[in-house]
Design a protein around this motif. Structure first.
Motif, PDB file in Angstrom:
ATOM      1  N   THR A  64       2.977  -8.655  -8.999  1.00 37.65           N
ATOM      2  CA  THR A  64       1.844  -7.861  -8.551  1.00 37.65           C
ATOM      3  C   THR A  64       2.236  -6.394  -8.634  1.00 37.65           C
ATOM      4  O   THR A  64       3.388  -6.056  -8.947  1.00 37.65           O
ATOM      5  CB  THR A  64       1.429  -8.234  -7.117  1.00 37.65           C
ATOM      6  OG1 THR A  64       0.164  -7.634  -6.817  1.00 37.65           O
ATOM      7  CG2 THR A  64       2.461  -7.781  -6.091  1.00 37.65           C
ATOM      8  N   GLU A  65       1.271  -5.523  -8.336  1.00 39.77           N
ATOM      9  CA  GLU A  65       1.531  -4.083  -8.343  1.00 39.77           C
ATOM     10  C   GLU A  65       1.007  -3.477  -7.055  1.00 39.77           C
ATOM     11  O   GLU A  65       0.069  -3.992  -6.436  1.00 39.77           O
ATOM     12  CB  GLU A  65       0.850  -3.412  -9.543  1.00 39.77           C
ATOM     13  CG  GLU A  65       1.358  -3.922 -10.882  1.00 39.77           C
ATOM     14  CD  GLU A  65       0.700  -3.218 -12.067  1.00 39.77           C
ATOM     15  OE1 GLU A  65      -0.010  -2.192 -11.832  1.00 39.77           O
ATOM     16  OE2 GLU A  65       0.880  -3.676 -13.206  1.00 39.77           O
ATOM     17  N   VAL A  66       1.627  -2.371  -6.641  1.00 39.22           N
ATOM     18  CA  VAL A  66       1.173  -1.628  -5.476  1.00 39.22           C
ATOM     19  C   VAL A  66       1.333  -0.142  -5.784  1.00 39.22           C
ATOM     20  O   VAL A  66       2.305   0.269  -6.421  1.00 39.22           O
ATOM     21  CB  VAL A  66       1.971  -2.031  -4.215  1.00 39.22           C
ATOM     22  CG1 VAL A  66       3.449  -1.731  -4.367  1.00 39.22           C
ATOM     23  CG2 VAL A  66       1.402  -1.364  -2.978  1.00 39.22           C
ATOM     24  N   THR A  67       0.372   0.641  -5.370  1.00 44.94           N
ATOM     25  CA  THR A  67       0.396   2.085  -5.617  1.00 44.94           C
ATOM     26  C   THR A  67       0.810   2.817  -4.342  1.00 44.94           C
ATOM     27  O   THR A  67       0.259   2.563  -3.263  1.00 44.94           O
ATOM     28  CB  THR A  67      -0.982   2.589  -6.074  1.00 44.94           C
ATOM     29  OG1 THR A  67      -1.345   1.887  -7.281  1.00 44.94           O
ATOM     30  CG2 THR A  67      -0.950   4.083  -6.342  1.00 44.94           C
ATOM     31  N   LEU A  68       1.793   3.723  -4.479  1.00 45.84           N
ATOM     32  CA  LEU A  68       2.310   4.461  -3.332  1.00 45.84           C
ATOM     33  C   LEU A  68       2.214   5.959  -3.592  1.00 45.84           C
ATOM     34  O   LEU A  68       2.272   6.417  -4.737  1.00 45.84           O
ATOM     35  CB  LEU A  68       3.777   4.092  -3.078  1.00 45.84           C
ATOM     36  CG  LEU A  68       4.096   2.621  -2.800  1.00 45.84           C
ATOM     37  CD1 LEU A  68       5.608   2.436  -2.659  1.00 45.84           C
ATOM     38  CD2 LEU A  68       3.388   2.132  -1.546  1.00 45.84           C
ATOM     39  N   ARG A  87       2.587   3.770  -9.573  1.00 41.21           N
ATOM     40  CA  ARG A  87       2.648   2.331  -9.814  1.00 41.21           C
ATOM     41  C   ARG A  87       4.029   1.753  -9.486  1.00 41.21           C
ATOM     42  O   ARG A  87       5.048   2.288  -9.899  1.00 41.21           O
ATOM     43  CB  ARG A  87       2.319   2.068 -11.281  1.00 41.21           C
ATOM     44  CG  ARG A  87       2.372   0.605 -11.706  1.00 41.21           C
ATOM     45  CD  ARG A  87       2.283   0.514 -13.215  1.00 41.21           C
ATOM     46  NE  ARG A  87       2.214  -0.865 -13.701  1.00 41.21           N
ATOM     47  CZ  ARG A  87       2.760  -1.292 -14.831  1.00 41.21           C
ATOM     48  NH1 ARG A  87       3.413  -0.434 -15.608  1.00 41.21           N
ATOM     49  NH2 ARG A  87       2.630  -2.547 -15.211  1.00 41.21           N
ATOM     50  N   ASN A  88       4.042   0.632  -8.739  1.00 42.97           N
ATOM     51  CA  ASN A  88       5.261  -0.112  -8.441  1.00 42.97           C
ATOM     52  C   ASN A  88       5.009  -1.580  -8.758  1.00 42.97           C
ATOM     53  O   ASN A  88       4.024  -2.157  -8.295  1.00 42.97           O
ATOM     54  CB  ASN A  88       5.651   0.030  -6.970  1.00 42.97           C
ATOM     55  CG  ASN A  88       6.114   1.427  -6.623  1.00 42.97           C
ATOM     56  OD1 ASN A  88       7.302   1.722  -6.630  1.00 42.97           O
ATOM     57  ND2 ASN A  88       5.153   2.312  -6.316  1.00 42.97           N
ATOM     58  N   ALA A 104       3.978  -7.342   2.323  1.00 41.99           N
ATOM     59  CA  ALA A 104       3.710  -5.911   2.446  1.00 41.99           C
ATOM     60  C   ALA A 104       4.969  -5.121   2.112  1.00 41.99           C
ATOM     61  O   ALA A 104       6.076  -5.660   2.083  1.00 41.99           O
ATOM     62  CB  ALA A 104       3.247  -5.568   3.861  1.00 41.99           C
ATOM     63  N   VAL A 145       2.150  -0.860   3.712  1.00 37.03           N
ATOM     64  CA  VAL A 145       1.124  -0.995   2.682  1.00 37.03           C
ATOM     65  C   VAL A 145       1.055  -2.465   2.322  1.00 37.03           C
ATOM     66  O   VAL A 145       2.044  -3.034   1.832  1.00 37.03           O
ATOM     67  CB  VAL A 145       1.453  -0.150   1.443  1.00 37.03           C
ATOM     68  CG1 VAL A 145       0.447  -0.425   0.327  1.00 37.03           C
ATOM     69  CG2 VAL A 145       1.466   1.333   1.792  1.00 37.03           C
ATOM     70  N   LEU A 147       0.436  -5.933   0.380  1.00 36.68           N
ATOM     71  CA  LEU A 147       0.379  -6.351  -1.009  1.00 36.68           C
ATOM     72  C   LEU A 147      -0.928  -7.092  -1.243  1.00 36.68           C
ATOM     73  O   LEU A 147      -1.557  -7.600  -0.316  1.00 36.68           O
ATOM     74  CB  LEU A 147       1.574  -7.252  -1.340  1.00 36.68           C
ATOM     75  CG  LEU A 147       2.957  -6.614  -1.154  1.00 36.68           C
ATOM     76  CD1 LEU A 147       4.049  -7.593  -1.565  1.00 36.68           C
ATOM     77  CD2 LEU A 147       3.087  -5.314  -1.939  1.00 36.68           C
ATOM     78  N   ALA A 148      -1.316  -7.177  -2.490  1.00 36.92           N
ATOM     79  CA  ALA A 148      -2.609  -7.769  -2.834  1.00 36.92           C
ATOM     80  C   ALA A 148      -2.673  -9.233  -2.444  1.00 36.92           C
ATOM     81  O   ALA A 148      -1.654  -9.915  -2.304  1.00 36.92           O
ATOM     82  CB  ALA A 148      -2.852  -7.615  -4.336  1.00 36.92           C
ATOM     83  N   TRP A 152      -2.384 -11.002  -8.010  1.00 37.62           N
ATOM     84  CA  TRP A 152      -1.106 -11.523  -8.493  1.00 37.62           C
ATOM     85  C   TRP A 152      -1.316 -12.320  -9.776  1.00 37.62           C
ATOM     86  O   TRP A 152      -2.400 -12.848 -10.017  1.00 37.62           O
ATOM     87  CB  TRP A 152      -0.456 -12.439  -7.454  1.00 37.62           C
ATOM     88  CG  TRP A 152       0.099 -11.720  -6.249  1.00 37.62           C
ATOM     89  CD1 TRP A 152      -0.619 -11.169  -5.234  1.00 37.62           C
ATOM     90  CD2 TRP A 152       1.475 -11.510  -5.937  1.00 37.62           C
ATOM     91  NE1 TRP A 152       0.215 -10.627  -4.297  1.00 37.62           N
ATOM     92  CE2 TRP A 152       1.522 -10.821  -4.703  1.00 37.62           C
ATOM     93  CE3 TRP A 152       2.676 -11.846  -6.569  1.00 37.62           C
ATOM     94  CZ2 TRP A 152       2.720 -10.452  -4.094  1.00 37.62           C
ATOM     95  CZ3 TRP A 152       3.876 -11.477  -5.965  1.00 37.62           C
ATOM     96  CH2 TRP A 152       3.886 -10.786  -4.748  1.00 37.62           C
TER      97      TRP A 152
END
Length: 651
Positions: free
Chosen positions: A298-302, A354-355, A378, A387, A389-390, A395
């Motif tokens: 998955t990806e998470v934006t910080l 993007r992470n 998270a 934050v 996670l989706a 995913w």
């Protein structure tokens, strides 16, 4: 979630310093109401008081004075006492602090340890209701040590312990093999007994070996150095181990560096994740019975501010093993099913924008997957913010190539790593007086059996050092039969462990082997006949510690020699001679060359206390007996004990 008996016993957790410990008491928690102290040897007693404070310790009419050291710890030895009781044990300081333990008996104390077959409770045995119903013995006392791990040896138990008299309620979930052994010994010795149950299903022997034993093992040097790094800096150690894990994966998968599934733009078919249930429940045909590795990502934006904070990756539980990556950086590898993953992230791992998070989950049996609830996944920051996670919609997943299995284990894993279980479950027992120890473990090492004899020998020596008794008897329960039967000779990790157990006992004058090959179950790794396991452990105890006349382990192979057209295998310890059941000759003998796969079944005959194995055609550099996961063997001694499985060189 695993639903088999193994999962109920294993309860694996991540290796960590316990979050809390039993409060330091004037008397250590080993000394409390209904306890049993070892007879006929000086009685070590210890506890905690103010630094330098004098402590008076009394047991019955015996009294000694001691003083706490600069760290507030004290220890003294009371004179040895014969079996008897009840007594009151007390400790008091000049400052008025005191503590008493009532109903203390003097007798024999046995420590029972190992993995699930030693943990297997009385409630699961054949005839459990009857055994539980008649369990009323006020002079047989029980203590169970809860499953915990620690990075360093603990003086106190992480959770409270308690001595209990034997009652139906107390014995129901207690170790069956340990209880049945002690019940036999109570009948023969007529003295009070205390049993300490320190067991954990699914655990490998290195988790029970103290660091002092590992330090003498050249094969453990690299992982021990990494374990010590982990103790000081978990994120750095995880990164170093991750590099090793990645090299292993590339070797198995054939992936070219830069294209692996943990890379930000890894190629391959990534499919939408149906749910965070076990993948067998997704309705995907290829996964309905799948044991292997699946990749999740998955990806998470910080923000830049968030990326600069100290953070932890929270993933929820994985079943069985995971290897987790953030932006291509390895952040954690854990073998522990049903336990939420929490991985500290080294500075610089997170990036503004993007992470990419990638998780490889390996399932080896039953159900598998990345599980848990949304709030368990998270990026959690040290300042208390997070934050999430989706959900599943954010995913993707894909299968790993066939053959990606049996990855390297991190030395800080709870059930397969270094020393963690010893540190939290054995070390706190301290120098408590024991009559002996019973050990039933090895299934978890069957995948890598080489060197098990040396590991077991070093563990026994280290435990003897802790308990201050160089000749402390060890009773080793050999692995029972489990797994498919085969029509031709095969290699077998279970058989090799059995033989390594035999070798460890053969090298130790104060150890006995309880042979249980005939008590197994081809479809259940946890056979329910623990009564006979207890009988055989008790027989070993009688021979080692109580002057029993029966041999401790039954028929024992001594040597194998060429004699013309036969190989003569000489046995000792066969009380009332050797006998065969259901055939006129012994079955289960093999002759082998030097190379793996060169073994063949061979015809054998009895010759007094020897067995003659016909050489026939082919080389005979080794002779094996009762080899395989679930072999059928019919060689016994006249008392009904099976001969131990073995492999010997032919001289």
């Amino acid at each position: 979630m695993k639903t088999t008996y193994r999962s109920a016993l294993a309860l694996p957790i991540l290796l960590a310093t316990p979050a809390f410990a039993q409060d330091a008491l004037l008397l250590h928690p080993m000394f409390q109401d209904h306890g049993v102290l070892q007879r006929d040897r000086p009685i070590a007693v210890w506890g905690d008081a103010a630094a330098g404070e004098r402590v008076e310790v009394t047991l019955g009419s015996r009294k000694v004075l001691t003083r706490a050291d600069k760290d507030g710890h004290w220890r003294t030895d009371l004179p040895s006492m014969p079996a008897g009781g009840p007594y009151t044990l007390s400790a008091a300081t000049r400052g008025g602090k005191s503590q008493r333990a009532e109903d203390i008996m003097i007798g024999d104390v046995w420590l029972c340890s190992g993995q699930s077959n030693m943990e297997y409770p009385v409630s699961g045995v054949l005839g459990a209701a009857g055994e539980i119903g008649k369990a009323n013995d006020p002079d047989l006392r029980l203590m169970t040590i809860e499953k915990k791990t620690s990075l360093s040896p603990e003086r106190q138990f992480p959770t409270p312990v308690q001595w209990q008299r034997t009652t139906p309620d107390a014995v129901r979930e207690f170790s069956a093999a340990c209880y049945f052994m002690a019940r036999d010994l109570r009948a023969s010795q007529k003295v009070p007994m205390g049993l300490i149950d320190a067991t954990w299903g699914g655990t490998a022997i290195d988790a029970w070996r103290p660091e002092s034993a590992l330090a003498k093992d050249p094969a453990a040097a690299q992982d021990l150095a990494l374990f010590r790094v982990y103790r000081a800096d978990a994120a750095e150690a995880s990164k170093q181990f991750g590099e090793r894990w990645m090299a292993w994966y590339r070797g198995k998968s054939g992936d070219v560096a830069g294209t692996e599934p943990w890379q930000a733009d890894a190629p391959g078919e990534w499919r939408a994740l149906p749910s965070f249930d076990a993948w067998e429940k997704w309705g995907v045909a290829e996964l309905a019975q799948y044991n292997g590795m699946l990749w999740y990502r998955t990806e998470v934006t910080l923000t830049a501010e968030q990326a600069a904070k100290s953070a932890t990756l929270a993933l929820g539980p994985a079943d069985d093993m995971d290897a987790s990556f953030v932006n291509g950086v390895p952040v954690g590898v854990t073998y522990a099913w049903g336990v939420p993953r929490l991985y500290a992230l080294a500075p610089g791992t997170l990036e503004a924008g993007r992470n990419v998070i990638a998780v490889g989950v390996l399932d080896t049996w039953a159900e598998g997957g990345l599980l848990g609830t949304a709030d368990q996944r998270a990026i959690r920051f040290a300042d208390g913010t997070s934050v999430p996670l989706a959900g599943p919609e954010g995913w993707r997943w894909r299968r790993a190539p066939a053959g990606v299995d049996d990855p390297p284990h991190a030395p800080w894993e709870a059930i397969a790593g270094f020393s963690g279980i010893y540190n939290a479950m054995i070390a706190p027992i301290g120098p408590y007086g024991l009559r002996g120890a019973a050990w039933y473990q090895g299934e978890a090492n069957a995948g890598s059996p080489d060197g098990y004899a040396e590991k077991l020998g070093s563990m026994m020596a280290a435990w003897r050092g802790q308990f201050g008794k160089p000749d402390l008897p060890f009773l080793v329960a050999q692995l029972s039969a489990w797994g498919p039967r085969v029509p031709k000779p095969v290699e077998s990790g279970f058989s090799q462990i059995r033989d390594e157990q035999r070798q460890a006992v053969a090298a130790d004058a104060h150890a006995a082997l309880a042979v249980t090959i005939d008590l197994g179950d081809v479809v259940d790794i946890h056979p329910a006949n623990k009564l006979d396991v207890g009988h055989r452990l008790a027989r070993g105890a009688e021979a080692l510690t109580y002057g029993g006349k029966a041999s401790p382990s039954g028929a024992w192979p001594v040597e194998a020699r060429y004699e013309g057209a036969v190989v003569r295998v000489r046995f000792t310890g066969a009380d009332n001679g050797l006998v065969t059941y259901s055939a006129a000759q012994p079955i289960g003998f093999e002759l082998c060359g030097t190379a793996p796969g060169s073994c063949r079944f061979a015809t054998a005959t009895l010759a007094g206390s020897d067995v003659l194995v016909a050489v026939g055609t082919g080389s005979a550099d080794r002779v094996r007996f009762c080899w395989g996961d679930s072999p059928i063997c019919n060689l016994y001694d006249g008392t009904g004990l099976p001969a131990t499985p073995f492999e010997l060189p032919v001289r």
